[in-house]
Write a protein that holds these residues in place. Structure first.
Motif, PDB file in Angstrom:
ATOM      1  N   ALA A  87       0.831  -1.209   0.000  1.00 18.12           N
ATOM      2  CA  ALA A  87       0.000   0.000   0.000  1.00 18.12           C
ATOM      3  C   ALA A  87       0.868   1.262   0.000  1.00 18.12           C
ATOM      4  CB  ALA A  87      -0.935  -0.001   1.207  1.00 18.12           C
ATOM      5  N   PHE A  88       1.979   1.220   0.726  1.00 15.50           N
ATOM      6  CA  PHE A  88       2.878   2.369   0.736  1.00 15.50           C
ATOM      7  C   PHE A  88       3.490   2.571  -0.647  1.00 15.50           C
ATOM      8  CE2 PHE A  88       7.208   4.145   1.682  1.00 15.50           C
ATOM      9  CZ  PHE A  88       6.767   5.432   1.948  1.00 15.50           C
ATOM     10  N   GLY A  89       3.867   1.498  -1.306  1.00 15.76           N
ATOM     11  CA  GLY A  89       4.407   1.592  -2.669  1.00 15.76           C
ATOM     12  C   GLY A  89       3.403   2.203  -3.635  1.00 15.76           C
ATOM     13  N   ARG A  90       2.132   1.795  -3.519  1.00 16.64           N
ATOM     14  CA  ARG A  90       1.092   2.379  -4.376  1.00 16.64           C
ATOM     15  C   ARG A  90       0.886   3.858  -4.064  1.00 16.64           C
ATOM     16  NH1 ARG A  90      -1.253  -2.624  -3.217  1.00 16.64           N
ATOM     17  NH2 ARG A  90      -2.576  -1.686  -1.620  1.00 16.64           N
ATOM     18  N   ALA A  91       0.938   4.207  -2.764  1.00 19.97           N
ATOM     19  CA  ALA A  91       0.760   5.614  -2.375  1.00 19.97           C
ATOM     20  C   ALA A  91       1.899   6.474  -2.913  1.00 19.97           C
ATOM     21  CB  ALA A  91       0.674   5.728  -0.854  1.00 19.97           C
ATOM     22  N   VAL A  92       3.121   5.941  -2.903  1.00 22.48           N
ATOM     23  CA  VAL A  92       4.272   6.673  -3.445  1.00 22.48           C
ATOM     24  C   VAL A  92       4.082   6.900  -4.937  1.00 22.48           C
ATOM     25  CG1 VAL A  92       6.738   6.512  -3.963  1.00 22.48           C
ATOM     26  CG2 VAL A  92       5.912   5.902  -1.699  1.00 22.48           C
ATOM     27  N   ALA A  93       3.689   5.850  -5.659  1.00 22.52           N
ATOM     28  CA  ALA A  93       3.495   5.968  -7.109  1.00 22.52           C
ATOM     29  C   ALA A  93       2.390   6.974  -7.438  1.00 22.52           C
ATOM     30  CB  ALA A  93       3.162   4.597  -7.699  1.00 22.52           C
ATOM     31  N   GLU A  94       1.310   6.940  -6.679  1.00 25.63           N
ATOM     32  CA  GLU A  94       0.197   7.862  -6.918  1.00 25.63           C
ATOM     33  C   GLU A  94       0.614   9.308  -6.651  1.00 25.63           C
ATOM     34  OE1 GLU A  94      -4.397   8.472  -5.358  1.00 25.63           O
ATOM     35  OE2 GLU A  94      -3.201   6.798  -4.614  1.00 25.63           O
ATOM     36  N   LEU A  95       1.369   9.530  -5.579  1.00 27.60           N
ATOM     37  CA  LEU A  95       1.838  10.877  -5.257  1.00 27.60           C
ATOM     38  C   LEU A  95       2.808  11.386  -6.323  1.00 27.60           C
ATOM     39  CD1 LEU A  95       1.861  13.247  -3.266  1.00 27.60           C
ATOM     40  CD2 LEU A  95       3.705  12.090  -2.052  1.00 27.60           C
ATOM     41  N   CYS A  96       3.676  10.527  -6.798  1.00 24.97           N
ATOM     42  CA  CYS A  96       4.620  10.917  -7.855  1.00 24.97           C
ATOM     43  C   CYS A  96       3.880  11.314  -9.131  1.00 24.97           C
ATOM     44  CB  CYS A  96       5.598   9.788  -8.145  1.00 24.97           C
ATOM     45  SG  CYS A  96       6.818   9.539  -6.837  1.00 24.97           S
ATOM     46  N   ARG A  97       2.842  10.565  -9.484  1.00 20.99           N
ATOM     47  CA  ARG A  97       2.046  10.923 -10.667  1.00 20.99           C
ATOM     48  C   ARG A  97       1.345  12.260 -10.471  1.00 20.99           C
ATOM     49  NH1 ARG A  97       0.928   5.479 -10.733  1.00 20.99           N
ATOM     50  NH2 ARG A  97      -0.999   5.766  -9.569  1.00 20.99           N
ATOM     51  N   ALA A  98       0.833  12.502  -9.282  1.00 20.81           N
ATOM     52  CA  ALA A  98       0.075  13.731  -9.020  1.00 20.81           C
ATOM     53  C   ALA A  98       0.964  14.975  -9.029  1.00 20.81           C
ATOM     54  CB  ALA A  98      -0.663  13.625  -7.682  1.00 20.81           C
ATOM     55  N   THR A  99       2.219  14.831  -8.582  1.00 17.63           N
ATOM     56  CA  THR A  99       3.104  15.994  -8.491  1.00 17.63           C
ATOM     57  C   THR A  99       4.062  16.114  -9.663  1.00 17.63           C
ATOM     58  OG1 THR A  99       4.722  14.765  -7.194  1.00 17.63           O
ATOM     59  CG2 THR A  99       3.056  16.032  -5.972  1.00 17.63           C
ATOM     60  N   GLY A 100       4.257  15.030 -10.417  1.00 12.85           N
ATOM     61  CA  GLY A 100       5.186  15.067 -11.537  1.00 12.85           C
ATOM     62  C   GLY A 100       6.632  14.853 -11.121  1.00 12.85           C
ATOM     63  N   GLU A 101       6.854  14.432  -9.900  1.00  8.56           N
ATOM     64  CA  GLU A 101       8.213  14.150  -9.413  1.00  8.56           C
ATOM     65  C   GLU A 101       8.497  12.664  -9.580  1.00  8.56           C
ATOM     66  OE1 GLU A 101      10.355  16.392  -8.369  1.00  8.56           O
ATOM     67  OE2 GLU A 101       8.968  18.072  -8.385  1.00  8.56           O
ATOM     68  N   ARG A 102       9.784  12.305  -9.628  1.00  8.06           N
ATOM     69  CA  ARG A 102      10.162  10.905  -9.835  1.00  8.06           C
ATOM     70  C   ARG A 102      10.445  10.170  -8.536  1.00  8.06           C
ATOM     71  NH1 ARG A 102      14.350  10.241 -14.575  1.00  8.06           N
ATOM     72  NH2 ARG A 102      13.731   8.107 -14.195  1.00  8.06           N
ATOM     73  N   CYS A 103      10.744  10.891  -7.478  1.00  9.51           N
ATOM     74  CA  CYS A 103      11.108  10.292  -6.194  1.00  9.51           C
ATOM     75  C   CYS A 103      10.001  10.584  -5.180  1.00  9.51           C
ATOM     76  CB  CYS A 103      12.430  10.901  -5.735  1.00  9.51           C
ATOM     77  SG  CYS A 103      12.899  10.490  -4.047  1.00  9.51           S
ATOM     78  N   GLY A 104       9.657   9.605  -4.362  1.00  7.42           N
ATOM     79  CA  GLY A 104       8.598   9.777  -3.377  1.00  7.42           C
ATOM     80  C   GLY A 104       8.874  10.894  -2.389  1.00  7.42           C
ATOM     81  N   ARG A 105      10.102  10.979  -1.927  1.00  6.72           N
ATOM     82  CA  ARG A 105      10.447  12.033  -0.964  1.00  6.72           C
ATOM     83  C   ARG A 105      10.326  13.418  -1.601  1.00  6.72           C
ATOM     84  NH1 ARG A 105      15.576  10.497   1.458  1.00  6.72           N
ATOM     85  NH2 ARG A 105      14.249   9.201   2.742  1.00  6.72           N
ATOM     86  N   GLU A 106      10.794  13.559  -2.834  1.00  4.04           N
ATOM     87  CA  GLU A 106      10.676  14.837  -3.542  1.00  4.04           C
ATOM     88  C   GLU A 106       9.216  15.171  -3.831  1.00  4.04           C
ATOM     89  OE1 GLU A 106      13.110  14.546  -7.002  1.00  4.04           O
ATOM     90  OE2 GLU A 106      14.970  14.525  -5.851  1.00  4.04           O
ATOM     91  N   ALA A 107       8.423  14.162  -4.151  1.00  4.80           N
ATOM     92  CA  ALA A 107       7.001  14.382  -4.409  1.00  4.80           C
ATOM     93  C   ALA A 107       6.300  14.865  -3.143  1.00  4.80           C
ATOM     94  CB  ALA A 107       6.354  13.095  -4.919  1.00  4.80           C
ATOM     95  N   ALA A 108       6.651  14.279  -1.993  1.00  3.58           N
ATOM     96  CA  ALA A 108       6.049  14.705  -0.723  1.00  3.58           C
ATOM     97  C   ALA A 108       6.439  16.147  -0.409  1.00  3.58           C
ATOM     98  CB  ALA A 108       6.479  13.775   0.400  1.00  3.58           C
ATOM     99  N   GLU A 109       7.691  16.511  -0.658  1.00  3.12           N
ATOM    100  CA  GLU A 109       8.131  17.891  -0.438  1.00  3.12           C
ATOM    101  C   GLU A 109       7.384  18.852  -1.357  1.00  3.12           C
ATOM    102  OE1 GLU A 109      12.314  18.589  -0.673  1.00  3.12           O
ATOM    103  OE2 GLU A 109      12.766  16.980   0.747  1.00  3.12           O
ATOM    104  N   ALA A 110       7.242  18.481  -2.613  1.00  7.33           N
ATOM    105  CA  ALA A 110       6.562  19.349  -3.580  1.00  7.33           C
ATOM    106  C   ALA A 110       5.094  19.543  -3.212  1.00  7.33           C
ATOM    107  CB  ALA A 110       6.675  18.762  -4.985  1.00  7.33           C
TER     108      ALA A 110
END
Length: 87
Positions: free
Chosen positions: A36-59
């Motif tokens: 579930a965490f892996g899916r959440a990371v992928a979804e967040l990356c798609r929503a923000t346009g970032e490639r890394c989960g940590r960068e997507a969370a920051e953005a």
């Protein structure tokens, strides 16, 4: 998405990401939490346009232009453009 305004979708994805991040860190051996965490990371990356989960969370958590003024900008008066010209 870059400098564009963070959408409600990105904020929703960020909340889901943080929820599953806490669950995963509490029980790293749990395969359901890991997936579930892996899916959440992928979804967040798609929503923000970032490639890394940590960068997507920051953005997604970074305040965007037009959201709320920074504390140092509150109450600041700008001089009219005519006053800014060199004499």
């Amino acid at each position: 998405m870059g400098t564009s305004r963070v959408t409600a979708e990105a904020r929703r994805c960020l909340a889901r990401y943080r929820f599953w991040q806490r669950r995963f860190l509490a029980a790293p051996a749990d395969p359901r939490a890991r997936a579930a965490f892996g899916r959440a990371v992928a979804e967040l990356c798609r929503a923000t346009g970032e490639r890394c989960g940590r960068e997507a969370a920051e953005a997604a958590s970074r305040p965007q232009r037009g959201d709320t003024p920074r504390p140092r900008d509150i109450g600041r008066l700008r001089r009219p453009l005519a006053d800014n010209r060199e004499r």
